[in-house]
Design a protein around this motif. Structure first.
Motif, PDB file in Angstrom:
ATOM      1  N   ALA A 200      91.508  89.085 -64.053  1.00  0.00           N
ATOM      2  CA  ALA A 200      91.951  87.734 -63.686  1.00  0.00           C
ATOM      3  C   ALA A 200      91.692  86.750 -64.816  1.00  0.00           C
ATOM      4  O   ALA A 200      92.530  85.875 -65.094  1.00  0.00           O
ATOM      5  N   ARG A 201      90.554  86.871 -65.461  1.00  0.00           N
ATOM      6  CA  ARG A 201      90.222  85.940 -66.550  1.00  0.00           C
ATOM      7  C   ARG A 201      91.229  86.047 -67.688  1.00  0.00           C
ATOM      8  O   ARG A 201      91.699  85.041 -68.224  1.00  0.00           O
ATOM      9  N   LYS A 202      91.577  87.290 -68.062  1.00  0.00           N
ATOM     10  CA  LYS A 202      92.551  87.463 -69.145  1.00  0.00           C
ATOM     11  C   LYS A 202      93.908  86.885 -68.759  1.00  0.00           C
ATOM     12  O   LYS A 202      94.575  86.212 -69.572  1.00  0.00           O
ATOM     13  N   LYS A 203      94.335  87.142 -67.529  1.00  0.00           N
ATOM     14  CA  LYS A 203      95.615  86.603 -67.069  1.00  0.00           C
ATOM     15  C   LYS A 203      95.616  85.080 -67.161  1.00  0.00           C
ATOM     16  O   LYS A 203      96.583  84.471 -67.627  1.00  0.00           O
ATOM     17  N   LEU A 204      94.538  84.460 -66.719  1.00  0.00           N
ATOM     18  CA  LEU A 204      94.476  82.998 -66.688  1.00  0.00           C
ATOM     19  C   LEU A 204      94.349  82.407 -68.084  1.00  0.00           C
ATOM     20  O   LEU A 204      94.957  81.371 -68.386  1.00  0.00           O
ATOM     21  N   GLN A 205      93.568  83.059 -68.944  1.00  0.00           N
ATOM     22  CA  GLN A 205      93.437  82.541 -70.305  1.00  0.00           C
ATOM     23  C   GLN A 205      94.751  82.674 -71.072  1.00  0.00           C
ATOM     24  O   GLN A 205      95.106  81.792 -71.860  1.00  0.00           O
ATOM     25  N   ASP A 206      95.482  83.748 -70.827  1.00  0.00           N
ATOM     26  CA  ASP A 206      96.801  83.887 -71.439  1.00  0.00           C
ATOM     27  C   ASP A 206      97.763  82.829 -70.912  1.00  0.00           C
ATOM     28  O   ASP A 206      98.604  82.299 -71.658  1.00  0.00           O
ATOM     29  N   TYR A 207      97.641  82.511 -69.638  1.00  0.00           N
ATOM     30  CA  TYR A 207      98.545  81.539 -69.007  1.00  0.00           C
ATOM     31  C   TYR A 207      98.240  80.107 -69.460  1.00  0.00           C
ATOM     32  O   TYR A 207      99.140  79.360 -69.830  1.00  0.00           O
ATOM     33  N   TYR A 208      96.951  79.742 -69.448  1.00  0.00           N
ATOM     34  CA  TYR A 208      96.572  78.362 -69.750  1.00  0.00           C
ATOM     35  C   TYR A 208      96.350  78.114 -71.240  1.00  0.00           C
ATOM     36  O   TYR A 208      96.553  77.001 -71.727  1.00  0.00           O
ATOM     37  N   GLY A 209      95.862  79.123 -71.949  1.00  0.00           N
ATOM     38  CA  GLY A 209      95.576  78.933 -73.364  1.00  0.00           C
ATOM     39  C   GLY A 209      94.234  78.284 -73.645  1.00  0.00           C
ATOM     40  O   GLY A 209      93.993  77.809 -74.762  1.00  0.00           O
ATOM     41  N   TYR A 210      93.351  78.258 -72.656  1.00  0.00           N
ATOM     42  CA  TYR A 210      91.987  77.770 -72.871  1.00  0.00           C
ATOM     43  C   TYR A 210      91.014  78.641 -72.089  1.00  0.00           C
ATOM     44  O   TYR A 210      91.413  79.403 -71.211  1.00  0.00           O
ATOM     45  N   PRO A 211      89.703  78.558 -72.384  1.00  0.00           N
ATOM     46  CA  PRO A 211      88.729  79.485 -71.783  1.00  0.00           C
ATOM     47  C   PRO A 211      88.534  79.273 -70.288  1.00  0.00           C
ATOM     48  O   PRO A 211      88.533  78.148 -69.787  1.00  0.00           O
ATOM     49  N   ILE A 212      88.346  80.396 -69.593  1.00  0.00           N
ATOM     50  CA  ILE A 212      88.029  80.411 -68.169  1.00  0.00           C
ATOM     51  C   ILE A 212      86.674  81.098 -68.011  1.00  0.00           C
ATOM     52  O   ILE A 212      86.470  82.211 -68.483  1.00  0.00           O
ATOM     53  N   MET A 213      85.757  80.432 -67.339  1.00  0.00           N
ATOM     54  CA  MET A 213      84.440  80.993 -67.046  1.00  0.00           C
ATOM     55  C   MET A 213      84.305  81.182 -65.544  1.00  0.00           C
ATOM     56  O   MET A 213      84.344  80.213 -64.784  1.00  0.00           O
ATOM     57  N   PHE A 214      84.168  82.429 -65.099  1.00  0.00           N
ATOM     58  CA  PHE A 214      83.952  82.704 -63.678  1.00  0.00           C
ATOM     59  C   PHE A 214      82.454  82.733 -63.384  1.00  0.00           C
ATOM     60  O   PHE A 214      81.668  83.317 -64.134  1.00  0.00           O
TER      61      PHE A 214
END
Length: 418
Positions: A200-214
């Motif tokens: 999920a993190r990779k999908k979201l970072q690819d989509y948004y273009g900024y870091p996601i921290m779960f």
């Protein structure tokens, strides 16, 4: 005239994937790791408030013992010239990461590597501060199910904290809090992975273009949908849950505002676990016959030989308050009822009580579930007592005491304007 504080933030992440074989922690596997399904990361978020620095670190791992977590916290505090209570670790609780203890192949080697990588990540972050603003948001995500017999309660809050540049509102990082066991991959998996959170993190970072921290929440009794009570999902289930989670994160909408109040601190309380008598231990062993019970019985006998009737531990509850929201946590795998009780009593859905914080030391059920027994309450101690330091669960009232402390602290904080 009161001096206005300046608030800044910085973010960095670093690869913590081993390039050698390790024991994968979280389930019994007769074989060691054979490859890499997806890479593991440590992520560092720093806040600067005047002369104070606060640090939140997310690590792709099942969770360290509290003493090992303390080593990382002390190293980080030294780098940042701050106190250890200003350092909070959170673990994704993947069951496909290296075991960083002497019990696993290359465990001590991996822990040394992990420490050095996190230190490097903190060093990078601390030179990249910029003025920031934040925004909280809340939605729901139906990715979790209660795995206890007859259990139906879940904490389906999906909380978001956006940290953005004060100058142009460009995101610095997005913090996402969930509460679902991160162990969908089957026992036969021998590849390093951060499970569905990693996907999920990779999908979201690819989509948004900024870091996601779960951040992992109160997931002690919550499994991911598509799995049985102890995990064992397939690849399709993993992709499905990661996809649902990713789409739900996209529902979060943020109204950015200046930081008006930020505080980070910890409080201590005493946890007590009773040592069973010989008769009690033998009855428990008869009720839960597993391959691990003989080692547990021996540990109980050793404690009784030393005259110990209880095991007492000084536990730490950490808090990070940012404006109207609060992330707090304990090292235990707390049941979701604790987090829900805390937010209800505090009348604040943005009060997130998490487990897997500053270590991972076994399950901590609600009072009601404590009396039901079962794997999380009793049987898990057969395997985990050598890591957690106690042969039985903490006393039934412990859950209520944690919630009491958290709610009391929030009520003290909510109108504070320091």
């Amino acid at each position: 005239m009161k001096e206005e504080k300046s608030y800044k933030a910085a973010f960095s992440q670093i690869d913590i994937t081993p390039e050698y074989q390790t024991t994968l922690v979280g389930r019994y596997r007769p074989d060691n790791s054979q490859g890499i399904l997806d890479r593991l990361y440590a992520q560092v978020l720093l806040f600067q408030a005047g002369n104070e620095i606060f640090c939140l670190i997310a690590i792709d791992n099942l969770g360290l013992t509290v003493p090992l977590a303390k080593i990382i916290r002390l190293k980080t505090a030294e780098i940042l010239s701050t106190e250890i209570s200003h350092i909070m670790l959170n673990f994704s609780h993947t069951h496909s990461a290296p075991e960083p203890t002497p019990f696993g192949l290359n465990g001590e080697r991996y822990f040394d590597f992990l420490c050095k990588r996190i230190v490097a990540c903190v060093e990078i972050a601390k030179i990249n501060f910029s003025a920031c603003k934040i925004g909280w948001a809340l939605t729901t995500s139906e990715i979790g199910e209660n795995r206890r017999n007859g259990g139906t309660i879940t904490d389906n809050r999906l909380g978001g904290l956006m940290i953005a540049s004060a100058d142009n509102s460009k995101p610095i990082a997005l913090i996402v809090r969930i509460a679902t066991h991160n162990n969908m991959l089957p026992t036969k998996n021998l590849n390093v992975s951060n499970d569905f959170i990693g996907v999920a993190r990779k999908k979201l970072q690819d989509y948004y273009g900024y870091p996601i921290m779960f951040l992992q929440g109160a997931a002690g009794n919550i499994k991911a949908i598509g799995t049985n009570k102890i995990g064992e999902g397939g690849d399709d289930d993993l992709i499905k849950v990661a996809g649902i989670l990713s789409e739900d994160v996209k529902k979060l909408h943020f109204d950015l505002e200046e930081i008006k109040n930020i505080q980070m601190f910890s409080r201590e309380m005493t946890f007590i676990a009773d040592v069973p008598s010989k008769e009690e231990a033998e009855k428990i062993a008869a009720d839960y016959p597993t391959q691990y019970v003989s080692e547990w019985l021996q540990s109980c006998e050793e404690l009784r030989f030393k005259g110990e009737k209880t095991q007492e531990f000084t536990a730490e509850i950490s808090f990070l308050k940012l404006n109207k929201g609060c992330i707090c946590g304990v090292s235990e795998e707390i049941f979701c009822e604790l987090a829900l009780d805390a937010q209800d009593r505090a009348n604040n859905p943005l009060l997130f009580l998490n487990g897997y914080t500053n270590g991972c030391t076994g399950y901590l059920p609600s009072r009601e579930e404590w009396y039901k027994g079962g794997y999380e309450v009793i049987e898990s101690n057969f395997i985990n007592h050598k890591y957690n330091g106690h042969v039985m669960p903490y006393r039934a009232e412990t859950a209520d005491q944690i919630v009491d402390l958290v709610v009391r602290e929030w009520k003290r904080l909510k109108n504070c304007t320091v």
